[in-house]
Design an enzyme around this catalytic site. Structure first.
Site, PDB file in Angstrom:
ATOM      1  N   ASP A 204       0.871  -1.178   0.000  1.00 49.21           N
ATOM      2  CA  ASP A 204       0.000   0.000   0.000  1.00 49.21           C
ATOM      3  C   ASP A 204       0.901   1.219   0.000  1.00 49.21           C
ATOM      4  O   ASP A 204       2.132   1.082  -0.055  1.00 49.21           O
ATOM      5  CB  ASP A 204      -0.953  -0.020   1.219  1.00 49.21           C
ATOM      6  CG  ASP A 204      -2.291   0.635   0.884  1.00 49.21           C
ATOM      7  OD1 ASP A 204      -2.275   1.808   0.485  1.00 49.21           O
ATOM      8  OD2 ASP A 204      -3.336  -0.027   1.018  1.00 49.21           O
ATOM      9  N   HIS A 294      -3.099   3.220  -4.522  1.00 47.57           N
ATOM     10  CA  HIS A 294      -2.460   2.720  -3.289  1.00 47.57           C
ATOM     11  C   HIS A 294      -1.067   2.156  -3.570  1.00 47.57           C
ATOM     12  O   HIS A 294      -0.681   1.134  -3.011  1.00 47.57           O
ATOM     13  CB  HIS A 294      -3.332   1.638  -2.632  1.00 47.57           C
ATOM     14  CG  HIS A 294      -4.567   2.187  -1.969  1.00 47.57           C
ATOM     15  ND1 HIS A 294      -4.542   2.758  -0.724  1.00 47.57           N
ATOM     16  CD2 HIS A 294      -5.849   2.266  -2.393  1.00 47.57           C
ATOM     17  CE1 HIS A 294      -5.768   3.151  -0.394  1.00 47.57           C
ATOM     18  NE2 HIS A 294      -6.580   2.873  -1.398  1.00 47.57           N
ATOM     19  N   ASP A 353      -9.032  -0.529  -5.547  1.00 52.44           N
ATOM     20  CA  ASP A 353      -9.893   0.410  -4.813  1.00 52.44           C
ATOM     21  C   ASP A 353      -9.320   1.820  -4.851  1.00 52.44           C
ATOM     22  O   ASP A 353      -8.129   2.018  -5.047  1.00 52.44           O
ATOM     23  CB  ASP A 353     -10.054  -0.049  -3.350  1.00 52.44           C
ATOM     24  CG  ASP A 353      -8.711  -0.174  -2.645  1.00 52.44           C
ATOM     25  OD1 ASP A 353      -7.728  -0.573  -3.314  1.00 52.44           O
ATOM     26  OD2 ASP A 353      -8.624   0.121  -1.448  1.00 52.44           O
ATOM     27  N   GLU A 354     -10.203   2.770  -4.658  1.00 53.12           N
ATOM     28  CA  GLU A 354      -9.861   4.161  -4.339  1.00 53.12           C
ATOM     29  C   GLU A 354      -8.755   4.736  -5.231  1.00 53.12           C
ATOM     30  O   GLU A 354      -7.702   5.121  -4.740  1.00 53.12           O
ATOM     31  CB  GLU A 354      -9.452   4.235  -2.865  1.00 53.12           C
ATOM     32  CG  GLU A 354     -10.555   3.772  -1.939  1.00 53.12           C
ATOM     33  CD  GLU A 354     -10.178   3.828  -0.465  1.00 53.12           C
ATOM     34  OE1 GLU A 354     -11.058   4.146   0.337  1.00 53.12           O
ATOM     35  OE2 GLU A 354      -9.022   3.544  -0.122  1.00 53.12           O
ATOM     36  N   TYR A 447     -15.528  -4.556   8.897  1.00 49.76           N
ATOM     37  CA  TYR A 447     -14.204  -3.948   9.052  1.00 49.76           C
ATOM     38  C   TYR A 447     -13.810  -4.030  10.527  1.00 49.76           C
ATOM     39  O   TYR A 447     -14.389  -3.354  11.385  1.00 49.76           O
ATOM     40  CB  TYR A 447     -14.211  -2.508   8.538  1.00 49.76           C
ATOM     41  CG  TYR A 447     -13.866  -2.426   7.058  1.00 49.76           C
ATOM     42  CD1 TYR A 447     -14.116  -3.511   6.215  1.00 49.76           C
ATOM     43  CD2 TYR A 447     -13.281  -1.298   6.508  1.00 49.76           C
ATOM     44  CE1 TYR A 447     -13.791  -3.459   4.863  1.00 49.76           C
ATOM     45  CE2 TYR A 447     -12.956  -1.236   5.157  1.00 49.76           C
ATOM     46  CZ  TYR A 447     -13.210  -2.318   4.347  1.00 49.76           C
ATOM     47  OH  TYR A 447     -12.884  -2.271   3.014  1.00 49.76           O
TER      48      TYR A 447
HETATM   49  C1  ACM Z   1     -10.856  -0.472   1.053  1.00 52.35           C
HETATM   50  O1  ACM Z   1     -11.285  -0.419   2.227  1.00 52.35           O
HETATM   51  N1  ACM Z   1     -10.310   0.592   0.501  1.00 52.35           N
HETATM   52  C2  ACM Z   1     -10.954  -1.685   0.271  1.00 52.35           C
END
Ligand code: ACM
Ligand code: ZN
Length: 767
Positions: A204, A294, A353-354, A447
């Site tokens: 990351d 990331h 993601d993101e 989470y």
């Molecule tokens: C994430 O929580 N960005 C997968």
């Protein structure tokens, strides 16, 4: 502990009609059968199996030799016995066999001083072993020899099958690093509860944790950083919350040229060692090399991977790699090529993601890639990248998993979607309608880095992955469930375990047990029985919330404080002067009687003396507040919606967007965006009584009754419930609820009389 003697037997535990007889020279003690996750069918019969020194563990097939070795090691540490794995039959025999349609199913028979485990595949045998492990006394988990214990298990016949093939946990080792031994300990905990997918978030922005031979700078530089804002935040919390679990682990520090650097990584040899450790325990390891976003730890250390050389942080996310440059695409493939060789499993996780795509909009290479491939948007450019990578995965015999963002811009036929954005409610329906498999990990409630409260275990336990409106074919595509542990705020092994357990036990049961067997009270009892084992394993679990009181409690005359705790090994100490309880503070033993208004602080301590959470609650000596004389006309409550952008209920003001009549404390239909809501009316209560008010909101809310603040649930926050009491005389009482939110929230108020009866909101009247 159940005691079985030759003189008779001691009554029914979990299973009735039980008679155990053992050698007449010795009383043999066995544990009450209490398995988690709950198996499909259990029959307990008379008698016990007593493990003896030099017992043999037989395996029917060479592929089961590692399982036999694993069981021998598991049973020899605490017993001090010498146990050997042998080909063929043993005192305990492991066999491969068709025991049900699903891989992972097993049968376990204990009778006539023999144990037989038959599993559908290696993982089925391991599941049977883990059930056997839980039948032994918890001391079997000790790493040192323990004397004075009967190493015996009751005779049982168990037929069991997993609900889902995917019962996972994800660990983020980038934001904070966990070394080889810490990861192995985590795998041991997973295997105990039949969790079989370890999703390893290896890279990351904050650190690259896996050695890639072709690109050594990824770990030489990318695995190390000076302290970042989360490191500093954790250190501050360690002090402000008096919690050493927030300290940065000194094992992860090194000093270079006078700078203290935080980090660490796994060599390829380390990875192979962990992968085979997991494999023995029936756990597949799924690596995630998050891309194209990331990736700061990569694009910051090799030139030509990002759109331009100005890499860093954008408004929220970091600069991604550049899908327009062949060099960058080749880098991604080179990295994955080494990854494929390290992880001998079908699934590989690409992340996805993101992604901050603003650089792509300006980058000539990205724009050219879009033109050449007729891509209409940057979202389609990410899909193009995903498809390019997926073709590469497939050519190497792998299947791709991605976070649910991979749905945007076009999903390929074969990728598996990991659904994480709870607010993207249709993600799993869309993906399964398209024929793609889905793994459920919606951030609420999966989470595990989110703070825990009274609801976090039950919310997982009761989660139903089969969403309304899904066809049977869509339901078939649900692969399973997973908890994710993101580690920005989790800097130590202790904090990581505290966040994972016991919530992960609810995920384990959700993923394993047939939903027809759902029984929250039964689960709680079995969960309670696990704490002794977790203590022997030295797992720093969180003691579940104390129960038996509200945020605020009212008594008339004399009050009684009666607490309950799911963990029988926990000690409760308390103060009434606002100071933090220590082990020297008064210990809560039975009940506490209160005659005057008292503020309690209760703190829980683990069996090893370690501090766990504290909770504050007030017991108020109350008087019944008088009713008012009104003659309400229109039924319902009056709600006024103000265009409000602030974050404090008492400051709600601004343009009025609408006025509504509502019959319940809810967000009226059509109210959205910047919400500042003022709700007014009366509540009519049927008798003089102490009433309980349960106010749930996301974001803030406050409740006033008779112009007195009863619940303060104010400020920006995720869904949070606060429960308070008030003594009220029969009749009408003015009520006001204030609420704000800016992105589609929740508001709910429930009122109960002291006998638990819900007071219907038809008793509410507007001015
Ligand atoms: C994430 O929580 N960005 C997968
Ligand atoms: Zn670019």
């Amino acid at each position: 502990m159940r005691r079985i003697s030759c003189k008779g037997w001691i009554g029914a535990g979990v299973l009735a009609s039980t008679l155990f007889m053992a050698s007449c020279t010795h009383e043999v003690k066995v544990e009450e059968v209490s398995l988690l996750p709950l198996p499909g069918e259990i029959q307990q019969t008379e008698g016990v199996f007593v493990l003896k020194n030099n017992a043999k563990i037989g395996f029917s097939d060479p592929s089961l030799e590692p399982a036999a070795g694993y069981l021998a090691e598991m049973l020899s540490r605490a017993t001090g016995y010498s146990l050997t794995a042998v080909s063929g039959k043993g005192d305990i025999s492991l066999q491969n066999g068709k025991t049900g349609e699903k891989v992972g199913a097993y049968t376990l028979r204990i009778a006539d001083n023999q144990i037989e485990i038959k599993g559908n595949g290696y993982s089925g045998v391991i599941s049977g072993i883990e059930t056997l492990r839980q039948l032994f006394p918890p001391q079997i988990e000790s790493k040192e020899e323990v004397g004075g214990i009967d190493w015996a298990v009751p005779n049982v016949s168990i037929t069991d099958v997993p609900r889902y093939e995917w019962r996972g946990l994800m660990l983020d080792v980038s934001r904070h690093f966990y070394d080889k031994e810490e990861v192995k300990e985590f795998l041991d905990l997973m295997s105990l509860y039949k969790m079989n997918k370890f999703h390893w978030h290896l890279t990351d922005d904050q650190g690259w944790r896996v050695e890639i031979k072709k690109y050594p700078l990824l770990t030489e530089k990318g695995a190390w950083r000076t302290f970042n804002k989360h490191d500093r935040g954790c250190m501050e919390k360690a002090k402000s919350e008096d919690n050493p679990d927030y300290e940065i682990d000194v094992k992860k520090l090194r000093v270079e040229k006078g700078d203290t650097l935080y980090g660490g990584f796994y060599t390829q040899a380390d990875i192979k060692e962990i992968v085979s450790y997991a494999a023995v325990r029936g756990i597949d390891v799924i690596p995630e090399i998050d891309m194209p976003g990331h990736m700061l730890a990569a694009v910051g250390n090799y030139e030509g991977l990002a759109c331009n050389e100005k890499v860093g942080w954008g408004a929220t996310f970091s600069s991604p790699m550049c899908p327009g440059k062949d060099k960058a695409i080749n880098f991604c493939k080179d990295v994955y090529k080494e990854i494929f060789d390290l992880f001998p499993y079908k699934y590989v996780h690409i992340g996805g993601d993101e992604v901050d795509k603003t650089n792509w909009e300006k980058c000539p290479d990205c724009q050219k890639r879009m033109r050449v491939n007729h891509l209409k948007s940057e979202a389609e450019l990410q899909s193009w990248f995903n498809h390019e990578m997926e073709a590469f995965f497939n050519a190497n015999g792998k299947e791709m998993i991605g976070w649910d963002e991979i749905i945007e811009g076009g999903l390929s036929e074969t990728s598996t979607v990991m659904w994480w954005r709870s607010w993207s409610k249709d993600a799993s329906k869309k993906a399964t309608a398209h024929g793609n498999k889905v793994i459920y990990t919606p951030n609420a409630p999966f989470y595990l880095d989110y703070q825990q409260d009274k609801k976090s275990i039950v919310n997982i336990y009761n989660y139903n992955p089969e969403l309304e409106g899904m066809t049977d074919a869509q339901k078939e595509l649900i692969m399973g469930v997973q908890g994710n542990i993101w580690c920005e705020w989790i800097p130590s092994r202790e904090r990581m375990q505290y966040m994972a357990a016991p919530r992960m036990l609810a995920i384990a049961e959700l993923g394993w047990t047939n939903p027809n067997q759902k029984d929250w009270e039964g689960f709680k009892k079995r969960l309670s029985n696990q704490f002794k084992r977790l203590n022997v394993m030295n797992i720093n679990y969180r003691i579940p919330d104390l129960e038996g009181f509200n945020n605020n409690n009212v008594f008339i005359g004399e009050g009684v404080v009666a607490l309950t705790c799911l963990d029988p090994s926990a000690e409760i100490h308390y103060t009434t002067d606002g100071s933090m309880p220590t082990l020297d503070s008064p210990k809560y033993e039975d009940t506490i009687r209160v005659k005057e208004t008292t503020d309690f602080t209760f703190r829980l301590f683990r069996a090893n003396g370690k501090k766990s959470d504290f909770v504050k609650t007030r017991y108020v000596k109350g008087v019944y507040s008088p009713a008012v004389q009104v003659a309400p006309s229109t039924p319902g409550l009056k709600a006024v919606w103000h265009e409000y952008r602030g974050d404090s209920c008492d400051k709600i003001a601004g343009k009025v967007n609408g006025t509504y009549r509502i019959e319940d404390v809810v967000i009226p239909k059509g109210v959205k965006g910047n919400i500042g809501l003022l709700i007014n009316g009366y509540i009519k209560v049927p008798k003089d009584d102490i009433y309980t008010f349960v106010l749930l909101s996301d974001d803030g809310s406050v409740l006033r009754i008779d112009n007195e603040l009863v619940i303060d649930n104010d400020g920006p926050h995720a869904p949070r419930e606060i429960v308070c009491e008030k003594a009220m005389k029969a009749g009408y009482h003015p009520i006001e609820v204030r609420y704000f939110d800016h992105n589609g929230g929740t508001l709910q108020l429930k009122v109960f009389a002291s006998d638990g009866k819900l007071i219907p909101f038809t008793n509410l009247y507007a001015h």
